[in-house]
Design a protein around this motif. Structure first.
Motif, mmCIF file in Angstrom:
data_model
loop_
_atom_site.group_PDB
_atom_site.id
_atom_site.type_symbol
_atom_site.label_atom_id
_atom_site.label_comp_id
_atom_site.label_asym_id
_atom_site.label_seq_id
_atom_site.Cartn_x
_atom_site.Cartn_y
_atom_site.Cartn_z
ATOM 1 N N GLY A 148 -22.195 -21.603 1.560
ATOM 2 C CA GLY A 148 -23.112 -21.023 2.937
ATOM 3 C C GLY A 148 -22.087 -20.405 3.911
ATOM 4 N N ALA A 149 -20.833 -20.225 3.779
ATOM 5 C CA ALA A 149 -20.017 -19.337 4.760
ATOM 6 C C ALA A 149 -20.383 -17.764 4.527
ATOM 7 N N ARG A 150 -20.682 -17.107 5.389
ATOM 8 C CA ARG A 150 -20.979 -15.465 5.192
ATOM 9 C C ARG A 150 -20.148 -14.738 5.901
ATOM 10 N N PHE A 151 -19.975 -13.679 5.263
ATOM 11 C CA PHE A 151 -18.749 -12.760 5.488
ATOM 12 C C PHE A 151 -19.172 -11.378 4.878
ATOM 13 N N SER A 152 -18.501 -10.274 5.431
ATOM 14 C CA SER A 152 -18.729 -9.055 4.685
ATOM 15 C C SER A 152 -17.471 -8.468 4.032
ATOM 16 N N ALA A 153 -17.907 -7.410 3.285
ATOM 17 C CA ALA A 153 -16.641 -6.847 2.621
ATOM 18 C C ALA A 153 -17.108 -5.509 2.459
ATOM 19 N N SER A 154 -15.864 -4.585 3.081
ATOM 20 C CA SER A 154 -16.024 -3.197 3.236
ATOM 21 C C SER A 154 -15.156 -2.301 2.458
ATOM 22 N N LYS A 155 -15.276 -1.427 2.276
ATOM 23 C CA LYS A 155 -14.495 -0.405 1.545
ATOM 24 C C LYS A 155 -14.589 0.957 2.738
ATOM 25 N N PHE A 156 -13.331 1.232 3.207
ATOM 26 C CA PHE A 156 -13.110 2.478 3.992
ATOM 27 C C PHE A 156 -13.491 3.712 3.274
ATOM 28 N N VAL A 157 -14.627 4.216 3.695
ATOM 29 C CA VAL A 157 -14.802 5.700 3.380
ATOM 30 C C VAL A 157 -14.956 6.840 4.521
ATOM 31 N N PRO A 158 -13.986 7.397 4.681
ATOM 32 C CA PRO A 158 -13.871 8.369 5.825
ATOM 33 C C PRO A 158 -14.900 9.153 5.802
ATOM 34 N N GLU A 159 -15.611 9.659 4.632
ATOM 35 C CA GLU A 159 -16.640 10.804 4.599
ATOM 36 C C GLU A 159 -17.823 9.993 5.351
ATOM 37 N N ASN A 160 -18.126 8.791 5.426
ATOM 38 C CA ASN A 160 -19.330 8.156 6.058
ATOM 39 C C ASN A 160 -19.095 8.318 7.497
ATOM 40 N N ARG A 161 -18.009 8.795 8.170
ATOM 41 C CA ARG A 161 -18.045 8.708 9.714
ATOM 42 C C ARG A 161 -19.087 9.152 10.362
ATOM 43 N N HIS A 162 -19.964 10.105 9.788
ATOM 44 C CA HIS A 162 -20.988 10.850 10.712
ATOM 45 C C HIS A 162 -22.084 10.222 10.640
ATOM 46 N N LEU A 163 -22.497 9.201 9.609
ATOM 47 C CA LEU A 163 -23.579 8.517 9.429
ATOM 48 C C LEU A 163 -24.256 7.616 10.566
ATOM 49 N N ALA A 164 -25.291 7.670 11.076
ATOM 50 C CA ALA A 164 -25.893 6.819 12.129
ATOM 51 C C ALA A 164 -25.724 5.452 11.971
ATOM 52 N N SER A 165 -25.322 4.854 13.099
ATOM 53 C CA SER A 165 -25.048 3.355 13.029
ATOM 54 C C SER A 165 -26.460 2.435 12.553
ATOM 55 N N ARG A 166 -25.951 1.525 11.765
ATOM 56 C CA ARG A 166 -26.921 0.495 11.372
ATOM 57 C C ARG A 166 -26.602 -0.947 11.874
ATOM 58 N N ALA A 167 -26.201 -0.949 13.289
ATOM 59 C CA ALA A 167 -25.571 -2.089 13.898
ATOM 60 C C ALA A 167 -26.790 -2.899 14.060
ATOM 61 N N GLY A 168 -27.931 -2.756 13.802
ATOM 62 C CA GLY A 168 -29.195 -3.756 14.060
ATOM 63 C C GLY A 168 -29.309 -4.777 12.894
ATOM 64 N N SER A 169 -30.392 -4.605 12.019
ATOM 65 C CA SER A 169 -30.816 -5.660 11.138
ATOM 66 C C SER A 169 -29.417 -6.075 10.271
ATOM 67 N N THR A 170 -29.035 -4.975 9.570
ATOM 68 C CA THR A 170 -27.857 -5.283 8.530
ATOM 69 C C THR A 170 -26.716 -5.894 9.052
ATOM 70 N N ALA A 171 -26.148 -5.308 10.004
ATOM 71 C CA ALA A 171 -24.866 -5.931 10.906
ATOM 72 C C ALA A 171 -25.291 -7.261 11.404
ATOM 73 N N SER A 172 -26.331 -7.638 12.076
ATOM 74 C CA SER A 172 -26.539 -8.815 12.506
ATOM 75 C C SER A 172 -26.719 -9.875 11.326
ATOM 76 N N ALA A 173 -26.657 -9.656 10.186
ATOM 77 C CA ALA A 173 -26.855 -10.504 8.993
ATOM 78 C C ALA A 173 -25.675 -10.993 8.624
ATOM 79 N N ALA A 174 -24.662 -10.308 9.064
ATOM 80 C CA ALA A 174 -23.255 -10.952 8.869
ATOM 81 C C ALA A 174 -23.068 -12.095 9.690
#
Length: 296
Positions: A270-296
């Motif tokens: 039941g312990a939740r965490f995120s796993a992320s790969k650094f992708v510099p090309e994605n720097r211009h994407l709009a933030s998805r700090a709402g539902s998906t970020a809060s799911a972490a």
């Protein structure tokens, strides 16, 4: 990246997870991230505390749950302080709660467990022999910590009083916690860091960032305020697939976000965490700090 040998006050420095079955969690995380574990508790101790390492450097830990703890596992964030007792006093003065009074952890250091006014739990670490995570920001190691909150303004007042944090708004609606002077500290150990960040397009002041500030969206009424952890990986999609093979749950499928491709995983206990790969090309994407970020 050079191994860390300590931190400065106000910087997240360690993470661990309290698990009902720590041995099973050790099998999951060694299979997922390649961590090598050692139980550092004295022989005969009632609980376990397995420190996970990469190339011999400490990364994170898996421990037994304290008596009376909820049966669901969780990841815990520790912030480096000069004095755990002074931090406890600041937490109280700022409207937070002291859940566990500061106490000595053998000869490793001194810690306390607190909550902010919304109830998000965090720990502080006053180091002695244990100097926090030695390997960070590379595949299989801690990459980021984040506060998920419904009261960003209240959180800003609290954490400014406790740790001296300010905020940075890099754009796209996102906000981050910054500790003035942290970039100077990093530049001394990694000369050229500021220049490298600027060349990648990082916003001014990003070198001082210590954590993320994530609003919990209105469509997630059941998500409590909490602190989350993110581990760096070489391939978010492969990590999600491997987690599923190890009986974990892919809570949020891999997706592209500013600077990263990321996924949210829940381990078998039941312990939740995120796993992320650094992708510099994605720097211009709009933030998805709402539902998906809060799911972490």
């Amino acid at each position: 990246m050079p191994e860390r040998d300590g931190y400065i006050p106000g910087v997240p420095c360690w993470v661990d997870t309290s698990q009902p079955d720590p041995e099973a969690a050790v099998a999951f995380y060694s299979g997922l991230f390649g961590w090598e574990f050692e139980d550092v508790m004295p022989p005969g101790s009632p609980g376990k505390y397995f420190i996970g390492r990469l190339r011999g450097g400490s990364v994170a830990a898996v421990g037994s749950q304290p008596d009376g703890a909820p049966p669901t596992a969780a990841w815990n964030t520790y912030v480096w302080v000069e004095s755990a007792d002074d931090a406890a006093a600041r937490v109280r003065q700022a409207g937070g709660r002291v859940i566990t009074e500061p106490f000595d952890v053998m000869d490793a250091g001194r810690m306390g467990v607190f909550t902010d006014p919304e109830g998000a739990a965090f720990c502080v670490w006053q180091a002695e022999k244990h100097q926090g995570a030695q390997v960070v920001n590379e595949a299989g190691s801690l990459n980021f910590n984040g506060l998920h909150t419904r009261d960003a303004e209240g959180a800003k007042s609290f954490y400014r009083s406790v740790f001296g944090w300010k905020t940075l708004a890099p754009g796209g609606g996102a906000e981050m916690w910054r500790l003035p002077g942290y970039g100077d500290y990093l530049e001394r150990s990694s000369p050229g860091l500021r220049k490298g960040m600027a060349e990648m397009g990082a916003p001014e002041g990003f070198e001082d960032v210590v954590a993320a500030l994530n609003p919990i969206s209105d469509d997630q009424p059941d998500v409590p305020p909490h602190w989350s952890v993110t581990f760096a990986v070489d391939d978010a999609d492969a990590t999600a697939a491997r987690a599923a093979e190890l009986n974990g749950e892919v809570t949020v499928a891999p997706f592209d976000a500013p600077w990263v491709r990321t996924t949210v995983i829940t381990d078998p206990q039941g312990a939740r965490f995120s796993a992320s790969k650094f992708v510099p090309e994605n720097r211009h994407l709009a933030s998805r700090a709402g539902s998906t970020a809060s799911a972490a």
